[in-house]
Motif scaffolding. Sequence first.
Motif, PDB file in Angstrom:
ATOM      1  N   HIS A  16     -34.874 -13.526 -15.188  1.00 44.43           N
ATOM      2  CA  HIS A  16     -34.439 -15.025 -15.881  1.00 44.43           C
ATOM      3  C   HIS A  16     -35.012 -15.561 -14.504  1.00 44.43           C
ATOM      4  CE1 HIS A  16     -31.888 -18.220 -15.457  1.00 44.43           C
ATOM      5  NE2 HIS A  16     -31.062 -17.740 -14.440  1.00 44.43           N
ATOM      6  N   GLU A  17     -35.258 -15.746 -13.201  1.00 44.36           N
ATOM      7  CA  GLU A  17     -35.941 -15.773 -12.697  1.00 44.36           C
ATOM      8  C   GLU A  17     -37.669 -16.057 -12.877  1.00 44.36           C
ATOM      9  OE1 GLU A  17     -34.111 -16.099  -8.522  1.00 44.36           O
ATOM     10  OE2 GLU A  17     -32.818 -17.083 -10.923  1.00 44.36           O
ATOM     11  N   LEU A  69     -36.841 -19.009 -15.300  1.00 45.73           N
ATOM     12  CA  LEU A  69     -36.791 -20.767 -15.354  1.00 45.73           C
ATOM     13  C   LEU A  69     -38.008 -21.143 -14.168  1.00 45.73           C
ATOM     14  CD1 LEU A  69     -34.872 -22.473 -14.074  1.00 45.73           C
ATOM     15  CD2 LEU A  69     -34.675 -21.247 -11.727  1.00 45.73           C
ATOM     16  N   LYS A 107     -39.934 -22.407 -16.713  1.00 47.84           N
ATOM     17  CA  LYS A 107     -39.712 -24.007 -17.560  1.00 47.84           C
ATOM     18  C   LYS A 107     -40.029 -25.173 -17.064  1.00 47.84           C
ATOM     19  CE  LYS A 107     -35.914 -20.975 -19.755  1.00 47.84           C
ATOM     20  NZ  LYS A 107     -34.074 -20.645 -19.386  1.00 47.84           N
ATOM     21  N   PRO A 116     -37.515 -18.669  -7.254  1.00 50.91           N
ATOM     22  CA  PRO A 116     -37.350 -17.322  -7.711  1.00 50.91           C
ATOM     23  C   PRO A 116     -37.977 -16.660  -7.707  1.00 50.91           C
ATOM     24  CG  PRO A 116     -37.870 -20.150  -8.954  1.00 50.91           C
ATOM     25  CD  PRO A 116     -38.472 -20.018  -7.533  1.00 50.91           C
ATOM     26  N   TYR A 133     -32.397 -28.645 -11.747  1.00 47.03           N
ATOM     27  CA  TYR A 133     -33.549 -27.803 -12.887  1.00 47.03           C
ATOM     28  C   TYR A 133     -31.355 -27.053 -13.614  1.00 47.03           C
ATOM     29  CZ  TYR A 133     -34.418 -25.850 -17.422  1.00 47.03           C
ATOM     30  OH  TYR A 133     -35.220 -25.362 -18.840  1.00 47.03           O
TER      31      TYR A 133
END
Length: 443
Positions: free
Chosen positions: A3-4, A7, A10, A258, A320
Amino acid sequence: MAHEIDLMEKIQSLAKRRGFIYQGSEIYGGLAGTWDYGPLGVALKNTIKDSWRKKFISSRTDMYEVDAAILMNPKVWEAAGHVATFTDPLVECTKCQRRFRADQLAVAGKCDACGEPTGEPRNFNMMFSTKVGAMEDSASTVYLRPETAQGMFVNFKNIIDSFHPKLPFGMAQIGKAFRNEITPRDFVFRVREFEQMEIEYFVKPEDWNQYFEYFKDEMFEWMESVGLDMAKIHELEVAPEDLAHYSKRTVDFEFDYPFGRKELYGLAYRTSFDLDNHANGSGTELSFQDEESKSKITPHIIEPSFGVERTVLALLMSAYTEEQKGDDTRVFLKFKPSIAPVVCAVSPLLKNKPELIEKAQQVFGMLKAEFGRVMWDDNGNIGKRYRRQDEIGTPWCIVIDFDTLGEGEAGAKDTVTVRDRDTGAQERIAISDLVSTLRSRLS
Ligand code: GAP
């Protein structure tokens, strides 16, 4: 973890797509450790620097800002200890010959690329060197400064002679610094060219601890004021064996990026190390005539040091936000209005109505003159415009519609719709109240 990493990807892709940050020299395949800032990245860096300047310089009477040259006499770096000790441990893979920073290998002693053993670490000096003038001999070698700090120490006497400050006082500088990082990585976190915002605060030797604590609080206050996620910030007392060559005590402010918890800023107690060394190296007296004790003292130095790029990255991470509504994901950057690259966007409801456009342009002109960071947006439908502005963190979208022209609801003439980025709520505000309303919300 996935997930990190997601991120990070993204944010990096948003930063490129929306004109914050591009890869340096991209059309030539890039240059490792360099990034170019587009209009929104520049605007964000400027709001960060403006806020820093306001807090640490212009709201105070004891700070002297300088803008020293990036190229300095190489004797500066000899005296400062950087020629001898500004190094990172470099290792080379015995098989593929790739080079790494020894302390950043995933597995100590093993190549990150092929897993084979690495050789013994050797000290690699991180200063970039270049030549001045037409003669390419060793005497013409100069360095690009790896910290802005030294530009202040070498001007210490100039500031005393011109301004006669009393202790304690500080010098401050915002400017570029360069480091030949062995492994630049993690987007703009570790780069070879970056900007620092630094303060050298000169105090009586016995007062150092008091001012160290004072600046720690001031740094925390500023971090919170720009909207960094304070739950992600951690104080780290740097172990004696890890201190930089000039420091007797350092506290790092780390951020949960992250890719891990890493340094954001540093606060160092540099003692009189730099002034002593420059006095010896240059033969210029760098002491201070203390009015109280009527004696000469060499002040000690407290140094709060901030990286602009790491602030940009940590702010993007803090701001974010994704909001799920059914299948739809709304992405927005929850910047504080004072830090957002664009304060507000102004739109006519429709593109093909001259009266709407004319009125919207008047409102745009008025807000632009007042705030500067104002965007005109008439592309696509209103929903798309809101999404675009959300993605770049614009706190308010202002729409000029038929009510504004007096053709809609009674009593709404000369009012506009102001749509809030975070809640999506819309309110009507009189054009005559717009500047004061937004101004009051900007702080
Ligand atoms: N004058 C003290 C000094 O330069 P530092 O901890 O080496 O101390 C200060 O650097 C700050 O500069 C760091 O906390 C970080 O914000 C920023 N910085 C240092 N190296 C960097 C790099 N390679 N890329 C981006 N920012 C960097």
